[in-house]
Design a protein around this motif. Structure first.
Motif, PDB file in Angstrom:
ATOM      1  N   ARG A 157      38.374  49.379  32.041  1.00 20.97           N
ATOM      2  CA  ARG A 157      39.440  49.530  33.015  1.00 20.97           C
ATOM      3  C   ARG A 157      38.930  50.042  34.359  1.00 20.97           C
ATOM      4  NH1 ARG A 157      44.726  50.074  30.989  1.00 20.97           N
ATOM      5  NH2 ARG A 157      45.068  51.996  32.153  1.00 20.97           N
TER       6      ARG A 157
ATOM      7  N   ASN B 296      38.080  46.879  36.882  1.00 22.81           N
ATOM      8  CA  ASN B 296      39.080  46.381  37.831  1.00 22.81           C
ATOM      9  C   ASN B 296      39.912  47.515  38.439  1.00 22.81           C
ATOM     10  OD1 ASN B 296      40.687  46.977  35.654  1.00 22.81           O
ATOM     11  ND2 ASN B 296      41.677  44.978  35.528  1.00 22.81           N
TER      12      ASN B 296
ATOM     13  N   LEU C 105      41.634  49.896  37.373  1.00 24.93           N
ATOM     14  CA  LEU C 105      42.879  50.431  36.805  1.00 24.93           C
ATOM     15  C   LEU C 105      42.669  51.918  36.507  1.00 24.93           C
ATOM     16  CD1 LEU C 105      44.315  47.724  34.383  1.00 24.93           C
ATOM     17  CD2 LEU C 105      45.125  48.403  36.624  1.00 24.93           C
TER      18      LEU C 105
ATOM     19  N   ARG D  51      40.778  42.571  42.851  1.00 19.81           N
ATOM     20  CA  ARG D  51      41.237  42.365  41.465  1.00 19.81           C
ATOM     21  C   ARG D  51      41.532  40.914  41.187  1.00 19.81           C
ATOM     22  NH1 ARG D  51      45.077  47.254  41.847  1.00 19.81           N
ATOM     23  NH2 ARG D  51      43.852  48.954  40.925  1.00 19.81           N
TER      24      ARG D  51
ATOM     25  N   MET E 149      42.441  40.218  33.341  1.00 25.58           N
ATOM     26  CA  MET E 149      42.408  41.091  32.180  1.00 25.58           C
ATOM     27  C   MET E 149      43.384  40.639  31.123  1.00 25.58           C
ATOM     28  SD  MET E 149      42.628  45.223  32.142  1.00 25.58           S
ATOM     29  CE  MET E 149      41.010  45.851  31.774  1.00 25.58           C
TER      30      MET E 149
ATOM     31  N   PHE F 217      45.255  42.176  27.840  1.00 21.20           N
ATOM     32  CA  PHE F 217      45.541  43.519  27.312  1.00 21.20           C
ATOM     33  C   PHE F 217      45.831  43.503  25.813  1.00 21.20           C
ATOM     34  CE2 PHE F 217      46.045  45.798  31.329  1.00 21.20           C
ATOM     35  CZ  PHE F 217      46.252  44.768  32.222  1.00 21.20           C
TER      36      PHE F 217
ATOM     37  N   SER G  74      48.341  44.948  24.371  1.00 20.98           N
ATOM     38  CA  SER G  74      49.763  44.692  24.129  1.00 20.98           C
ATOM     39  C   SER G  74      50.304  43.542  24.977  1.00 20.98           C
ATOM     40  CB  SER G  74      50.562  45.966  24.356  1.00 20.98           C
ATOM     41  OG  SER G  74      50.110  46.624  25.509  1.00 20.98           O
TER      42      SER G  74
ATOM     43  N   ASN H 263      51.345  42.402  27.487  1.00 21.25           N
ATOM     44  CA  ASN H 263      51.919  42.698  28.801  1.00 21.25           C
ATOM     45  C   ASN H 263      52.407  41.477  29.559  1.00 21.25           C
ATOM     46  OD1 ASN H 263      51.005  45.123  27.948  1.00 21.25           O
ATOM     47  ND2 ASN H 263      49.607  45.507  29.640  1.00 21.25           N
ATOM     48  N   LEU H 264      53.013  40.535  28.858  1.00 18.89           N
ATOM     49  CA  LEU H 264      53.627  39.409  29.554  1.00 18.89           C
ATOM     50  C   LEU H 264      54.848  39.901  30.317  1.00 18.89           C
ATOM     51  CD1 LEU H 264      53.528  36.584  26.844  1.00 18.89           C
ATOM     52  CD2 LEU H 264      51.997  36.956  28.786  1.00 18.89           C
ATOM     53  N   TRP H 265      55.280  39.118  31.319  1.00 20.07           N
ATOM     54  CA  TRP H 265      56.472  39.480  32.079  1.00 20.07           C
ATOM     55  C   TRP H 265      57.674  38.819  31.424  1.00 20.07           C
ATOM     56  CZ3 TRP H 265      52.550  37.584  35.958  1.00 20.07           C
ATOM     57  CH2 TRP H 265      51.683  38.625  36.307  1.00 20.07           C
TER      58      TRP H 265
ATOM     59  N   ARG I 111      51.909  35.083  22.153  1.00 15.44           N
ATOM     60  CA  ARG I 111      51.992  35.836  23.402  1.00 15.44           C
ATOM     61  C   ARG I 111      50.603  36.093  23.961  1.00 15.44           C
ATOM     62  NH1 ARG I 111      56.434  40.554  22.048  1.00 15.44           N
ATOM     63  NH2 ARG I 111      57.989  39.161  21.121  1.00 15.44           N
TER      64      ARG I 111
ATOM     65  N   ARG J  93      47.274  32.879  31.278  1.00 17.64           N
ATOM     66  CA  ARG J  93      47.618  33.537  32.540  1.00 17.64           C
ATOM     67  C   ARG J  93      46.353  34.045  33.224  1.00 17.64           C
ATOM     68  NH1 ARG J  93      51.519  38.763  32.580  1.00 17.64           N
ATOM     69  NH2 ARG J  93      49.811  39.601  31.333  1.00 17.64           N
TER      70      ARG J  93
END
Lengths: 258, 213, 221
Positions: free
Chosen positions: A51, A54, A56, A90, A95, A97, A99, A101-103, A156, A163
Motif C-alpha cells: 500500500r 501507491n 495509500l 496512481r 490495485m 483489493f 474485499s 471494493n467495487l462501486w 466480483r 477494472r
C-alpha cells in the motif's frame, strides 16, 4: 517515464503505526514483465509495503519510484505531492483489493469504464470496447449490465481485475486477492491472474496461496517483522531456502496441507 | 360545506404544497452544503454550523416562524409573509437534513474510497461520481421522512397570515359557523399528501437496502 | 430600553410561560409514554380485526399534522357537544398524538426482538400480561433509547402550537413581550435559548439512563 528503469523500486522503506515499527528498511526492485509474490505471516508488514507503493499508506522514510519517477514527493523539491499529482501517479498503477471494493451503484461494465473515461479522458466508445474485451478475458461477458450485489465473490474479484486492467497500468498490485473468497471460488480468480502473468503483465502479489506463488512467480519475497528475509526464484525458495525462518514457515504450511 | 369550499381547500392545499416544496428542495441542497462544510473542519465555521444545527433542531416551527416574521422589518426585509415562511421552513429543514447528510458522509465505505484513490481519481471526481450518487440513495429514506415532518409542521405558517390548508379552515368556519367539516376535510387532504410521502419513503427504503449489498 | 432590562422586567411573563411549557411537556411525556405501553400491549398477540384497526389508527395519526388534530379537539368537538377548555384540549392532543408515535416506536422494537425472548418467557410459565410487562417491554424500551429522545424533542416543540389556541406557554410569552415593546430580538432569543436548554437537558438525561442500562447489560452496543 524511463523505459529501462524498474517498474517499481523501493529504497529503504520505513513505516510505523502507533509506535510500532511495521516496515524496517525494505529494498525491492520489480522489473518489467515480472511477477513477484510477497509471502509472510500476518502482521509481517507485507500489505503495508504494497500500500506504500501507491501511497495509500504514506512512508515515514525511504523512496518509492514508479517507472523511474518519484512517488509521493515532488521531484527535486522534497515537498509532498499535491492530491492531483498523486492521482496522476496512481493512475499508472492499479490495485486489486482483498474485499474487491467495487462501486455498488455502477454496473459491471460501468465499473470497468469509470476510471478510463473520467481519469484518463478516454472516449466512451473506446472505453466500452476495451471493457467488453477485458470482461471477456476474465470470463464475464454475460454480466455487463449486472450490479455487484448480484455477483458471487469470485465474479466480483474478476470484475475488479478487469477494472484494474482497464487503466493500462505499468504494474498491478494485488493485496491478498483471494483471502476473502470461499474456497471453491478461489480457483477462478487465480486462473485469471495466471493468464495475466503469462501475458507478461508486471504484477506484485501479496498472497497466502503458496502453490500459486510457486507456479506463477518469477520471484518470491518473504517478509518477516518488516524486513525482507529472503528473495529467490520459486524453486529455490520452496525447496532449498537459505533461511531457517523460511523453512520453518514452509514447514508449517506443508504440514497443514499434507 | 359546499363544493366551492372544497375548491378553496384544494387551493389552500396547493399553497401548503408549493411553500413546503420550495423549502424541501432548498433544504436538501443547503443541508448537503452544511454537512460538507462541517466535514471539511474549517476552524470557526464548522463549530458555528454545529451550533446552528443543534439550536434550530430544538426550536419549534411556530416560534421560528413568528421570530423571523417580527424581526424581518428590522433587517430591512420586505415583510412578505411567503418569503418569511419559506425562509423559516428552509432554515429548519436544512438543520435536520444536515444531520442526515452528515451521517451518510461519515459512514461512507472507506474501501470504495481506496479503490477510487488507487484508480487515480481526484477527491472532486470521487465525490461527484462515487460518493454523491450513493449518498443520495442511502440518505433518501431519511430525507423523505424529514419531508413529511416538514409538511406536518407547516401549519405554523398559518400564524403569519399565509392561507395554507390550516388557515383556510378558519376562513370557511368563519362563514359557515361550522368548523368540524373543514377541519376534517383539511385533515383528509394532509393525510393524502403525507401518505404519498410515506409511500415514497418505502420505495426509497427498498432501493437503499439493495445498494447496501 | 436594552435587552437585559426588557427580559428582567418581564421575568414573570417568561416564568409563567416556561412553567406552563414544562408542565405540558412533563405530564404529556409521562402520560403518552404510558399510553404507548398500553397500546403496544394491546397489539401483543395474534392478529385480529381489533389489532388491525389499532395499527391502522396509529398509521393515520402519524400522517396528520399536530395542529390539525388540536383544532379537531378544540374547535371541532363542540359541534358534537363536547366542549374542551384550552388545557384539556392541549393535554389530550399531546398525549394521544405522541402516544401514537411512541407506540409505533415500541411496535418496531417489538418486531426486532429475537423470537426466543417470548418463547423463553412462555416456557417458564409466565402468563401473557406478566411476560409482556416484565420481560418484553423493558427490552423494547431499552432498545429504542435514541428514538425516544427524538420523539420527546418533537413533543416539546409541539407544545408551542398551543400558543395558537391562546395557552400562555413559552412562545406566547415571547410574542407577548415582543408586542409590548416591538423589540423582537431579546424575548425570542431568550425563549429559543430556553427551548434549546430543555432539549439539551433531556438528551443528557436520556444518555445517562442509557449508560445505566448498558452497565446492567440490558443494552449491547
Amino acid at each position: 517515464m524511463n523505459k529501462s528503469a524498474p517498474v517499481v523500486e523501493i529504497r529503504d522503506l520505513h513505516k510505523h503505526f502507533a509506535g510500532i515499527e511495521v516496515l524496517r528498511g525494505i529494498n525491492l526492485k520489480v522489473e518489467r514483465g515480472q511477477t513477484v509474490s510477497i509471502l509472510g505471516s500476518s502482521g509481517s508488514g507485507k500489505s503495508t509495503m504494497l500500500r506504500c507503493i501507491n501511497w495509500l499508506e504514506v512512508p515515514d522514510t525511504g523512496e518509492i519510484y514508479i517507472g523511474g519517477d518519484r512517488m509521493g514527493v515532488k521531484s527535486g523539491g522534497g515537498k509532498a505531492m499535491s492530491n492531483r499529482e498523486l492521482a496522476a501517479m496512481r493512475a499508472r498503477t492499479a490495485m486489486v483489493f482483498q474485499s474487491f471494493n467495487l462501486w455498488p451503484h455502477l454496473t459491471v461494465l460501468q465499473n470497468v469504464t469509470e476510471a478510463p473515461i473520467h481519469v484518463m479522458g478516454v472516449s466512451r466508445k473506446e472505453a466500452n470496447d476495451q471493457a467488453v474485451a477485458l470482461l471477456e478475458k476474465v470470463g464475464l461477458s454475460h454480466k455487463h449490465d449486472a450490479y455487484p450485489w448480484s455477483l458471487s465473490g469470485g465474479q466480483r474479484q474478476r470484475v475488479a481485475i478487469a477494472r484494474a486492467l482497464a487503466m493500462n497500468p505499468q504494474v498491478i498490485l494485488f493485496d491478498e486477492p483471494t483471502s476473502a473468497l470461499d474456497p471453491e471460488l478461489v480457483g477462478e480468480v487465480l486462473a485469471v491472474m495466471r493468464s495475466l502473468a503469462e501475458d507478461g503483465f508486471t504484477m506484485v502479489i501479496v498472497t497466502h496461496e503458496m502453490e500459486f506463488a510457486r507456479a506463477v512467480s518469477n520471484e518470491v519475497v518473504f517478509i518477516e517483522k518488516g524486513q525482507i528475509i529472503e528473495r529467490a526464484a520459486p524453486e529455490k525458495f520452496f525447496t532449498n531456502s537459505d533461511s531457517e525462518r523460511v523453512r520453518q514457515f514452509l514447514g508449517r504450511y506443508r504440514t497443514t496441507t499434507a | 360545506m359546499q363544493s366551492s369550499d372544497w375548491i378553496t381547500l384544494v387551493y389552500a392545499a396547493w399553497t401548503t404544497l408549493w411553500v413546503s416544496g420550495i423549502s424541501i428542495v432548498l433544504g436538501i441542497i443547503l443541508g448537503l452544503v452544511v454537512a460538507m462544510l462541517r466535514a471539511a473542519k474549517i476552524p470557526v465555521l464548522s463549530q458555528a454550523l454545529a451550533v446552528y444545527v443543534s439550536l434550530i433542531r430544538a426550536t419549534p416551527m411556530v416560534t421560528l416562524v413568528l421570530f423571523l416574521f417580527v424581526i424581518a422589518p428590522s433587517i430591512g426585509w420586505e415583510v412578505d409573509a411567503r418569503v418569511v415562511a419559506i425562509a423559516a421552513m428552509t432554515l429548519n429543514t436544512t438543520a435536520f437534513n444536515a444531520e442526515i447528510w452528515r451521517s451518510a458522509l461519515t459512514s461512507f465505505s472507506r474501501e470504495q474510497l481506496e479503490a477510487a484513490k488507487a484508480a487515480g481519481m481526484t477527491t472532486g471526481l470521487t465525490l461527484r461520481r462515487i460518493m454523491l450518487p450513493q449518498m443520495l440513495t442511502t440518505s433518501l429514506p431519511g430525507l423523505v421522512n424529514e419531508m413529511s415532518l416538514l409538511v406536518k409542521s407547516s401549519p405554523a405558517i398559518a400564524m403569519i397570515g399565509i392561507v395554507d390548508l390550516t388557515r383556510v379552515t378558519n376562513r370557511i368556519a368563519a362563514v359557515t359557523y361550522d368548523p368540524l367539516p373543514p377541519i376534517l376535510a383539511a385533515g383528509l387532504l394532509y393525510i393524502v399528501i403525507i401518505g404519498g410521502l410515506v409511500r415514497f419513503q418505502r420505495i426509497a427504503d427498498s432501493r437503499a437496502k439493495r445498494l447496501a449489498m | 430600553m436594552n435587552g437585559i432590562e426588557m427580559l428582567w422586567d418581564n421575568l414573570d411573563v417568561f416564568a409563567a410561560g416556561l412553567q406552563n411549557t414544562l408542565i405540558l411537556f412533563g405530564v404529556s411525556s409521562a402520560c403518552s409514554f404510558m399510553l404507548a405501553c398500553v397500546i403496544a400491549f394491546l397489539l401483543e398477540g395474534q392478529d385480529n380485526l381489533f389489532r388491525r384497526l389499532v395499527r391502522w389508527a396509529l398509521d393515520l395519526m402519524r400522517m396528520l399534522p399536530f395542529l390539525i388534530f388540536l383544532y379537531l379537539l378544540y374547535y371541532g368537538l363542540p359541534n358534537l357537544g363536547i366542549s374542551l377548555d384550552v388545557w384539556s384540549a392541549g393535554f389530550i392532543a399531546l398525549i394521544t398524538y405522541h402516544g401514537a408515535y411512541f407506540a409505533e416506536i415500541l411496535r418496531a422494537a417489538r418486531t426486532a426482538l429475537p423470537a426466543g425472548q417470548a418463547e423463553a418467557a412462555y416456557a417458564h410459565g409466565f402468563v401473557n400480561s406478566n411476560m409482556y410487562w416484565r420481560i418484553l417491554l423493558p427490552q423494547m424500551v431499552m432498545r429504542s433509547g435514541p428514538l425516544f429522545g427524538n420523539q420527546l424533542v418533537c413533543l416539546l416543540k409541539d407544545t408551542a402550537f398551543l400558543s395558537i389556541i391562546t395557552l400562555m406557554d413559552l412562545t406566547a410569552a415571547a410574542s407577548a413581550v415582543q408586542a409590548k415593546y416591538f423589540v423582537p430580538l431579546p424575548p425570542f432569543i431568550f425563549v429559543i435559548a430556553l427551548y434549546w436548554s430543555i432539549t439539551l437537558l433531556v438528551e443528557a438525561l436520556l444518555r445517562r439512563l442509557g449508560r445505566r442500562a448498558q452497565k446492567r447489560g440490558l443494552v449491547h452496543e
